[in-house]
Design a protein around this motif. Structure first.
Motif, PDB file in Angstrom:
ATOM      1  N   SER A  84     -19.776  -0.075  10.372  1.00 39.77           N
ATOM      2  CA  SER A  84     -20.952  -0.562  10.155  1.00 39.77           C
ATOM      3  C   SER A  84     -21.786   0.884  10.113  1.00 39.77           C
ATOM      4  O   SER A  84     -22.665   0.865  10.005  1.00 39.77           O
ATOM      5  N   MET A  85     -21.153   1.900  10.634  1.00 40.59           N
ATOM      6  CA  MET A  85     -21.315   3.065   9.951  1.00 40.59           C
ATOM      7  C   MET A  85     -21.450   3.545   8.762  1.00 40.59           C
ATOM      8  O   MET A  85     -21.859   4.760   7.961  1.00 40.59           O
ATOM      9  N   ALA A  86     -21.338   1.909   8.022  1.00 45.38           N
ATOM     10  CA  ALA A  86     -21.100   2.120   5.997  1.00 45.38           C
ATOM     11  C   ALA A  86     -20.132   3.318   5.712  1.00 45.38           C
ATOM     12  O   ALA A  86     -19.857   4.418   4.613  1.00 45.38           O
ATOM     13  N   HIS A  87     -19.212   3.959   6.732  1.00 43.80           N
ATOM     14  CA  HIS A  87     -17.865   4.570   6.054  1.00 43.80           C
ATOM     15  C   HIS A  87     -17.143   4.932   4.604  1.00 43.80           C
ATOM     16  O   HIS A  87     -16.035   5.424   4.032  1.00 43.80           O
ATOM     17  N   TYR A  88     -16.768   3.089   5.251  1.00 42.11           N
ATOM     18  CA  TYR A  88     -16.549   2.891   3.750  1.00 42.11           C
ATOM     19  C   TYR A  88     -17.036   3.640   1.859  1.00 42.11           C
ATOM     20  O   TYR A  88     -16.235   3.383   0.601  1.00 42.11           O
ATOM     21  N   GLU A  89     -18.457   3.597   1.697  1.00 43.21           N
ATOM     22  CA  GLU A  89     -18.957   4.168   0.879  1.00 43.21           C
ATOM     23  C   GLU A  89     -18.610   5.655   0.894  1.00 43.21           C
ATOM     24  O   GLU A  89     -19.314   5.987  -0.796  1.00 43.21           O
ATOM     25  N   VAL A  90     -18.342   6.124   1.592  1.00 45.99           N
ATOM     26  CA  VAL A  90     -17.982   7.718   1.214  1.00 45.99           C
ATOM     27  C   VAL A  90     -16.570   7.917   1.730  1.00 45.99           C
ATOM     28  O   VAL A  90     -15.616   9.419   1.544  1.00 45.99           O
ATOM     29  N   ALA A  91     -15.554   7.328   1.391  1.00 55.11           N
ATOM     30  CA  ALA A  91     -14.123   7.083   2.091  1.00 55.11           C
ATOM     31  C   ALA A  91     -13.632   5.815   2.165  1.00 55.11           C
ATOM     32  O   ALA A  91     -13.637   4.941   2.636  1.00 55.11           O
ATOM     33  N   LYS A  92     -13.049   5.655   0.747  1.00 55.21           N
ATOM     34  CA  LYS A  92     -13.097   4.023   0.723  1.00 55.21           C
ATOM     35  C   LYS A  92     -11.424   3.755   0.855  1.00 55.21           C
ATOM     36  O   LYS A  92     -11.301   2.309   0.651  1.00 55.21           O
ATOM     37  N   TYR A  93     -10.633   4.763   1.277  1.00 54.22           N
ATOM     38  CA  TYR A  93      -9.233   4.242   1.427  1.00 54.22           C
ATOM     39  C   TYR A  93      -8.860   4.199   2.955  1.00 54.22           C
ATOM     40  O   TYR A  93      -9.051   5.237   3.426  1.00 54.22           O
ATOM     41  N   TYR A  94      -8.473   2.749   2.638  1.00 56.34           N
ATOM     42  CA  TYR A  94      -7.892   2.557   4.628  1.00 56.34           C
ATOM     43  C   TYR A  94      -7.128   1.764   4.144  1.00 56.34           C
ATOM     44  O   TYR A  94      -5.840   0.866   4.113  1.00 56.34           O
ATOM     45  N   THR A  95      -5.814   2.864   5.346  1.00 51.92           N
ATOM     46  CA  THR A  95      -4.479   3.221   5.644  1.00 51.92           C
ATOM     47  C   THR A  95      -4.492   2.245   6.577  1.00 51.92           C
ATOM     48  O   THR A  95      -4.839   2.715   8.040  1.00 51.92           O
ATOM     49  N   VAL A  96      -3.763   0.764   6.258  1.00 56.00           N
ATOM     50  CA  VAL A  96      -3.777   0.332   8.147  1.00 56.00           C
ATOM     51  C   VAL A  96      -2.554   0.695   8.969  1.00 56.00           C
ATOM     52  O   VAL A  96      -1.466  -0.399   9.009  1.00 56.00           O
ATOM     53  N   ASP A  97      -2.527   2.123   9.195  1.00 55.15           N
ATOM     54  CA  ASP A  97      -1.557   2.059  10.249  1.00 55.15           C
ATOM     55  C   ASP A  97      -1.687   1.995  11.701  1.00 55.15           C
ATOM     56  O   ASP A  97      -0.257   1.482  12.499  1.00 55.15           O
ATOM     57  N   GLU A  98      -2.362   1.637  11.864  1.00 54.06           N
ATOM     58  CA  GLU A  98      -2.799   1.398  13.534  1.00 54.06           C
ATOM     59  C   GLU A  98      -1.981   2.097  14.649  1.00 54.06           C
ATOM     60  O   GLU A  98      -1.492   1.767  15.879  1.00 54.06           O
ATOM     61  N   HIS A  99      -2.281   2.948  14.466  1.00 51.76           N
ATOM     62  CA  HIS A  99      -1.151   4.181  15.218  1.00 51.76           C
ATOM     63  C   HIS A  99      -2.504   4.057  16.927  1.00 51.76           C
ATOM     64  O   HIS A  99      -1.568   4.620  17.370  1.00 51.76           O
TER      65      HIS A  99
END
Length: 337
Positions: free
Chosen positions: A224-239
């Motif tokens: 929703s905040m379009a953070h994927y535009e400026v930070a494209k690496y997402y690690t599913v660690d579910e900390h």
């Protein structure tokens, strides 16, 4: 003479009918006894915001319009920390708030934020909907806040603009945005990063300008905040699988009758079930959407996830030493499933 009398009688009947009609319309125009504020820092279409609107609708409906709640989304009433301060003095009536700022007021809530506490969503909800969850809702004595219901906020994971995070060592040296919470800051430090407390609405520009390298949040927030535009690496660690809370100011609560208090609790619980359904749907859509936008998703191996857990395990003793029995009960609930 007969004609004049007929005209006169027609006029009397017309006036009487008009007056009755006016009176009937007035009877349906309920003047609210209370018009109350609700603070929400997410966008209008976000699940928690839609849950807030549903809550307001239910309260209006079940009180016959006597109690009306005005939802203020997009953080127009301030960030969560300032909202809590306002609620403690009666300046804001209702809010949906994350546990991170709340734990500064009610330290026991740190338990529910401990990294890698749950085996999954079902484990968490079995805890929150049972006696343990009720005990947490009743732990706000002396805070000038009253907890009403749990809202879903999914699972939080790391994302950044530098490189894929596949092991704890990859976070070393990174500047990671965290909520204004000592616990979240210490978690990043145990992983070798530098924690940067920052308001939610500043994250995009901070990532864009390089003030921070990454952040941690759930799929809908990342989308929703379009953070994927400026930070494209997402690690599913579910900390962190941290629920959120609907709250009411104690000043507002004590103005209400016991009957109205009961109604509002019921409405809060019903809106929570509604928000939970929306969250599940939105989370799946957000994950699919950001993947089509070029987000690179990293799934940790079981071995690496254990290494993340081990790296942050000292946090349990540092923040929850006096709540070991509660943590043991939560862990045991997971084994029983």
């Amino acid at each position: 003479m007969r004609k004049k009398l007929s005209v006169f009688l027609f006029g009397v009947v017309f006036l009487a009918t008009a007056c009755r009609g006016f009176g009937a319309g007035s009877d349906h125009e309920i003047v609210p006894e209370y018009v109350l504020t609700y603070a929400e820092n997410q966008a209008e279409d976000y699940p928690t915001t839609l849950g807030a609107y549903r809550f307001a609708e239910l309260v209006k409906e079940k009180t016959g319009g006597r109690i009306q709640i005005q939802v203020n989304a997009d953080g127009v009433l301030g960030d969560e920390t300032s909202i809590l301060e306002q609620m403690q003095f009666g300046g804001v009536d209702f809010a949906r708030v994350s546990l991170s700022p709340l734990s500064e007021i009610v330290p026991k809530l740190n338990v529910l934020q401990m990294p890698y506490l749950y085996t999954g969503a079902e484990h968490m909800w079995s805890v929150l909907e049972g006696n343990i969850g009720k005990d947490f809702l009743n732990s706000f004595e002396g805070s000038n806040l009253v907890a009403l219901s749990w809202y879903d906020a999914g699972a939080r994971s790391f994302y950044n603009s530098v490189k894929p995070i596949r092991k704890p060592e990859d976070i070393r040296g990174m500047r990671i945005r965290v909520q204004e919470s000592e616990l979240m800051g210490r978690m990043v430090e145990f992983l070798g990063g530098t924690a940067v407390p920052m308001a939610y609405d500043q994250v995009y520009s901070a990532l864009q300008t390089g003030r921070i390298d990454g952040a941690e949040n759930n799929w809908p927030s990342y989308d929703s905040m379009a953070h994927y535009e400026v930070a494209k690496y997402y690690t599913v660690d579910e900390h962190a699988r941290v629920p959120e809370l609907q709250l009411v100011s104690k000043f507002t609560w004590e103005k209400l009758t016991p009957e109205d208090q009961k109604t509002i609790r019921q409405c809060a619980e019903e809106s929570a079930r509604y928000e939970r359904r929306l969250w599940s749907e939105r989370s799946k859509k957000s994950e699919e959407r950001v993947k089509t936008k070029g987000c690179e998703v990293v799934e940790l191996t079981p071995e690496e996830k254990i290494r993340f857990q081990e790296a942050v395990s000292p946090l349990y003793g540092e923040f929850c030493a006096e709540y070991v029995d509660v943590i043991d009960a939560i862990v045991a609930a997971g084994r029983e499933r």
